[in-house]
Design an enzyme around this catalytic site. Structure first.
Site, mmCIF file in Angstrom:
data_model
loop_
_atom_site.group_PDB
_atom_site.id
_atom_site.type_symbol
_atom_site.label_atom_id
_atom_site.label_comp_id
_atom_site.label_asym_id
_atom_site.label_seq_id
_atom_site.Cartn_x
_atom_site.Cartn_y
_atom_site.Cartn_z
ATOM 1 N N TRP A 64 -39.503 -14.349 13.219
ATOM 2 C CA TRP A 64 -39.608 -15.551 12.056
ATOM 3 C C TRP A 64 -41.129 -15.789 11.948
ATOM 4 O O TRP A 64 -41.536 -16.471 10.932
ATOM 5 C CB TRP A 64 -39.086 -16.816 12.819
ATOM 6 C CG TRP A 64 -39.570 -16.898 14.265
ATOM 7 C CD1 TRP A 64 -38.795 -16.797 15.321
ATOM 8 C CD2 TRP A 64 -40.636 -17.210 14.854
ATOM 9 N NE1 TRP A 64 -39.180 -16.707 16.531
ATOM 10 C CE2 TRP A 64 -40.700 -17.083 16.226
ATOM 11 C CE3 TRP A 64 -41.810 -17.654 14.293
ATOM 12 C CZ2 TRP A 64 -41.656 -17.590 17.117
ATOM 13 C CZ3 TRP A 64 -43.028 -17.968 15.159
ATOM 14 C CH2 TRP A 64 -42.840 -18.028 16.549
ATOM 15 N N LYS A 86 -30.944 -8.211 9.229
ATOM 16 C CA LYS A 86 -30.694 -9.544 10.143
ATOM 17 C C LYS A 86 -31.752 -10.242 10.162
ATOM 18 O O LYS A 86 -32.585 -9.761 11.196
ATOM 19 C CB LYS A 86 -29.864 -8.958 11.112
ATOM 20 C CG LYS A 86 -28.947 -10.082 11.818
ATOM 21 C CD LYS A 86 -29.597 -11.261 12.028
ATOM 22 C CE LYS A 86 -30.117 -11.562 13.130
ATOM 23 N NZ LYS A 86 -30.835 -12.649 13.474
ATOM 24 N N GLU A 103 -40.776 -2.496 17.247
ATOM 25 C CA GLU A 103 -42.191 -3.062 17.202
ATOM 26 C C GLU A 103 -42.121 -4.481 18.058
ATOM 27 O O GLU A 103 -41.453 -5.317 17.685
ATOM 28 C CB GLU A 103 -42.480 -3.306 15.794
ATOM 29 C CG GLU A 103 -42.555 -2.314 14.771
ATOM 30 C CD GLU A 103 -43.832 -1.238 14.921
ATOM 31 O OE1 GLU A 103 -44.656 -1.819 15.584
ATOM 32 O OE2 GLU A 103 -43.847 -0.205 14.674
ATOM 33 N N CYS A 154 -48.103 -11.159 16.489
ATOM 34 C CA CYS A 154 -48.006 -9.977 17.437
ATOM 35 C C CYS A 154 -49.448 -9.678 17.853
ATOM 36 O O CYS A 154 -49.539 -9.076 18.785
ATOM 37 C CB CYS A 154 -47.035 -9.184 16.999
ATOM 38 S SG CYS A 154 -47.375 -8.390 15.600
ATOM 39 N N GLU A 157 -47.729 -12.754 26.825
ATOM 40 C CA GLU A 157 -47.804 -13.256 25.323
ATOM 41 C C GLU A 157 -47.666 -14.673 25.249
ATOM 42 O O GLU A 157 -46.428 -15.063 25.571
ATOM 43 C CB GLU A 157 -46.873 -12.362 24.684
ATOM 44 C CG GLU A 157 -46.924 -12.533 23.028
ATOM 45 C CD GLU A 157 -45.913 -11.926 22.108
ATOM 46 O OE1 GLU A 157 -44.666 -11.960 22.340
ATOM 47 O OE2 GLU A 157 -46.273 -11.159 21.214
HETATM 48 P P1 NAD Z 1 -37.025 -12.364 19.324
HETATM 49 O O1 NAD Z 1 -36.960 -10.804 20.239
HETATM 50 O O2 NAD Z 1 -36.275 -13.460 19.968
HETATM 51 O O3 NAD Z 1 -36.032 -12.215 18.020
HETATM 52 C C1 NAD Z 1 -36.182 -11.130 16.984
HETATM 53 C C2 NAD Z 1 -34.914 -10.826 16.298
HETATM 54 O O4 NAD Z 1 -34.036 -10.301 17.329
HETATM 55 C C3 NAD Z 1 -34.320 -11.895 15.509
HETATM 56 O O5 NAD Z 1 -33.611 -11.805 14.395
HETATM 57 C C4 NAD Z 1 -33.112 -12.289 16.678
HETATM 58 O O6 NAD Z 1 -31.923 -13.117 15.938
HETATM 59 C C5 NAD Z 1 -32.752 -10.809 16.946
HETATM 60 N N1 NAD Z 1 -31.901 -10.590 18.564
HETATM 61 C C6 NAD Z 1 -31.991 -11.657 19.491
HETATM 62 N N2 NAD Z 1 -31.140 -11.023 20.310
HETATM 63 C C7 NAD Z 1 -30.613 -9.844 19.981
HETATM 64 C C8 NAD Z 1 -29.795 -8.849 20.318
HETATM 65 N N3 NAD Z 1 -29.471 -8.857 21.497
HETATM 66 N N4 NAD Z 1 -29.606 -7.699 19.624
HETATM 67 C C9 NAD Z 1 -30.065 -7.474 18.359
HETATM 68 N N5 NAD Z 1 -30.716 -8.754 17.810
HETATM 69 C C10 NAD Z 1 -31.284 -9.629 18.562
HETATM 70 O O7 NAD Z 1 -38.338 -12.343 18.785
HETATM 71 P P2 NAD Z 1 -38.731 -13.672 17.921
HETATM 72 O O8 NAD Z 1 -38.798 -15.176 18.735
HETATM 73 O O9 NAD Z 1 -38.038 -14.106 16.873
HETATM 74 O O10 NAD Z 1 -40.166 -13.254 17.578
HETATM 75 C C11 NAD Z 1 -41.368 -13.390 18.322
HETATM 76 C C12 NAD Z 1 -41.718 -11.974 18.920
HETATM 77 O O11 NAD Z 1 -41.772 -10.927 17.912
HETATM 78 C C13 NAD Z 1 -43.098 -11.946 19.676
HETATM 79 O O12 NAD Z 1 -42.666 -11.457 20.745
HETATM 80 C C14 NAD Z 1 -43.861 -10.986 18.670
HETATM 81 O O13 NAD Z 1 -44.778 -10.411 19.447
HETATM 82 C C15 NAD Z 1 -42.962 -9.934 17.960
HETATM 83 N N6 NAD Z 1 -43.437 -9.403 16.905
HETATM 84 C C16 NAD Z 1 -43.907 -8.212 16.983
HETATM 85 C C17 NAD Z 1 -44.343 -7.540 16.059
HETATM 86 C C18 NAD Z 1 -45.104 -6.189 15.763
HETATM 87 O O14 NAD Z 1 -45.191 -5.587 14.844
HETATM 88 N N7 NAD Z 1 -45.033 -5.607 17.181
HETATM 89 C C19 NAD Z 1 -44.661 -8.551 14.647
HETATM 90 C C20 NAD Z 1 -44.070 -9.417 14.826
HETATM 91 C C21 NAD Z 1 -43.574 -10.252 15.920
#
Ligand code: NAD
Length: 488
Positions: free
Chosen positions: A151, A175, A249, A283, A385
């Site tokens: 998000w 998704k 990522e 991130c 983090e």
């Molecule tokens: P999250 O891992 O909770 O969720 C990310 C996505 O995965 C959402 O769409 C969520 O609905 C989905 N998801 C959750 N459980 C799942 C499952 N079991 N199977 C498939 N999909 C599933 O992360 P968040 O809280 O939305 O975002 C923050 C995180 O994203 C932070 O850790 C941040 O560092 C990371 N991030 C990384 C980068 C990068 O380029 N490396 C960029 C932006 C954000």
């Protein structure tokens, strides 16, 4: 724009009302419900995968220049509606409108960049041991991609996957995160407006553990492109039921090293921007700063002043605010937890440390930019983090100590250096164990250079040529030729 997207999913070229149970989507600035998403049902997931599979052959068979035209048209359509799309993003995510608009324009730029890359999908010829043999390496699109996004950057993180995949000749099912679905649906709408053929782009909403997981497990999905937390990334890697390509990522805890030769004002400016922009929900946010001891006191004083000078407001009514609310209660709670942990272990709070005061902040997830000094590595803030507007600072005595501390986490996404000495820059640039190292600037990612993490920060690359090749298989075609009859 929101009304047209509310409760919808995009399947096979049509934005239609989702059939599943609805869950609310809130404005993080005031807690008001702005709309709802439907949990995609098994039949809708099947329909999206079937549509993407059916569209794959024809899309991949188009001349690259035609796919490029579609991507250019998409970039134009997005840029044309940048203002309403930005307001929509602010409404669901909280970042101020000007910042959201910047993200939408970067998405448009991504479309144009990958449109051009699409026309440069080259192969290779490889010399063989005998002259009658010829090896050619062809690049072919992988197939159907499941893109699962978080998000914090609701447009760009969709766009890097969407554009890389479409340029390569893949089709995609997106998704988005539960709390920021509308930006992704708006991008889906723009794909329709740009004339991208039906089935090439699909958007399904709902909980990750249900809808995201269904894509991970679906045999009809050839690749998962995931951005999100390291915890969910690892779970996805473990839970795939068939072998499939994955790009993950993941999270980060990014260090900044400020040496004695650094331009201190530039370092402070960079640190304030990259620690607090988007409320630190990046991130590649600077989470911890190591400062050469002789300039430590001056640095922390200036950084605290810079943090206190940032404006915090509802980003819809004040588009130019430095910071809006955090996107939800969850990262805010973690920020407070990491702050309490650091203070309990002896850190000093030099700026922030609490929510801003005023009626306008009462119902939103606001928190002041927070600078915590004298931090050590037994504090969560220095190794985990946070994903919030807080940064820990600590002094160092030697560059090798700074490197050891900077590399002392499970993460390896981005790192930053401020230094004037070329010798220091070379020393640190070679030793920081990160996919991205930004020196005397804090923009670690640009669209035409590869961007990716190491260690628990993930596998795979986005941006650049590499961000398109992630969506391609290599095929080695080895042919033995005879001299043609009559060659003489
Ligand atoms: P999250 O891992 O909770 O969720 C990310 C996505 O995965 C959402 O769409 C969520 O609905 C989905 N998801 C959750 N459980 C799942 C499952 N079991 N199977 C498939 N999909 C599933 O992360 P968040 O809280 O939305 O975002 C923050 C995180 O994203 C932070 O850790 C941040 O560092 C990371 N991030 C990384 C980068 C990068 O380029 N490396 C960029 C932006 C954000």
């Amino acid at each position: 724009m929101l009304n047209e997207l509310n409760g919808k999913v995009l399947i096979d070229g049509a934005l239609v009302k989702g059939k599943g149970p609805q869950s609310p989507v809130e404005n993080p600035a005031n807690g008001a419900q702005i709309g709802a998403i439907a949990t995609a049902q098994p039949a809708e997931i099947e329909a999206a995968v079937s549509a993407a599979r059916a569209a794959f052959g024809p899309w991949a068979a188009l001349p690259a220049v035609t796919r490029a035209k579609h991507l250019h048209a998409l970039g134009d359509a997005i840029a044309q509606d940048a203002d309403p799309m930005a307001r929509l993003m602010t409404l669901e995510q909280g970042k101020p409108v000007n910042e959201a608009r910047g993200e939408i324009m970067k998405l448009a730029e991504t479309c144009h960049f990958y449109a051009e890359e699409a026309t440069r999908i080259h192969g290779e010829t490889i010399p063989n041991d005998t002259t009658d043999m010829e090896s050619t390496v062809l690049r072919e699109p992988i197939g159907v991609v499941g893109a699962i996004t978080p998000w914090n950057y609701p447009a760009e993180l969709v766009g890097w996957k969407l554009c890389g995949a479409l340029a390569a000749g893949c089709t995609i099912i997106i998704k988005p995160a539960e709390i920021t679905p509308f930006t992704a649906l708006a991008i889906g709408q723009k794909c329709i407006d740009a004339g991208i053929p039906r089935g090439v782009v699909n958007v399904l909403t709902g909980p990750g553990s249900v809808v995201g997981q269904a894509l991970v497990e679906h045999p009809g999905v050839d690749k998962i492109a995931f951005t999100g937390s390291s915890k969910v990334g690892l779970h996805i890697q473990k839970s795939a039921t068939t072998v499939k390509r994955m790009a993950l990522e993941l999270g980060g805890n990014c260090p900044l090293v400020v040496t004695q030769t650094a331009d201190l004002d530039a370092a402070v400016k960079g640190a304030a921007r990259r620690s607090f922009r988007n409320c630190g929900q990046i991130c590649i946010a600077i989470n911890r700063i190591y400062v050469a001891r002789p300039v430590y006191d001056a640095f922390i004083t200036k950084l605290a002043e810079a943090a206190d000078a940032l404006t915090i407001d509802d980003g819809l009514s004040n588009p130019g605010a430095d910071m809006g609310p955090m996107a939800s209660a969850e990262p805010l709670a973690k920020t407070k937890e990491h702050l309490a942990d650091a203070v309990a272990k002896g850190a000093r709070v030099l700026a922030g440390g609490a929510a801003p005061v005023g009626d306008e902040y009462e119902n939103g997830h606001f928190f002041r930019p927070t600078v915590v000094a004298d931090c050590t590595h037994d504090m969560q803030i220095m190794t985990e983090e946070t994903f919030g507007p807080i940064v820990g600072v600590a002094p160092f005595d030697t560059l090798s100590e700074a490197v050891t501390l900077a590399n002392d986490t499970p993460y390896g996404l981005a790192s930053y250096v401020y230094a004037k000495s070329a010798d220091e820059i070379r020393y640190l640039g070679q030793r920081l164990d990160y996919g991205n190292v930004a020196v005397n600037n804090v923009d670690a990612g640009i669209i035409n250079a590869p961007y990716g993490g190491r260690k628990q920060s993930g596998v795979g690359y986005e941006h650049g040529r590499e961000g398109m090749l992630e969506y391609m298989n290599f095929k080695h075609l080895r042919v033995r030729y005879d001299l043609p009859e009559g060659a003489g």
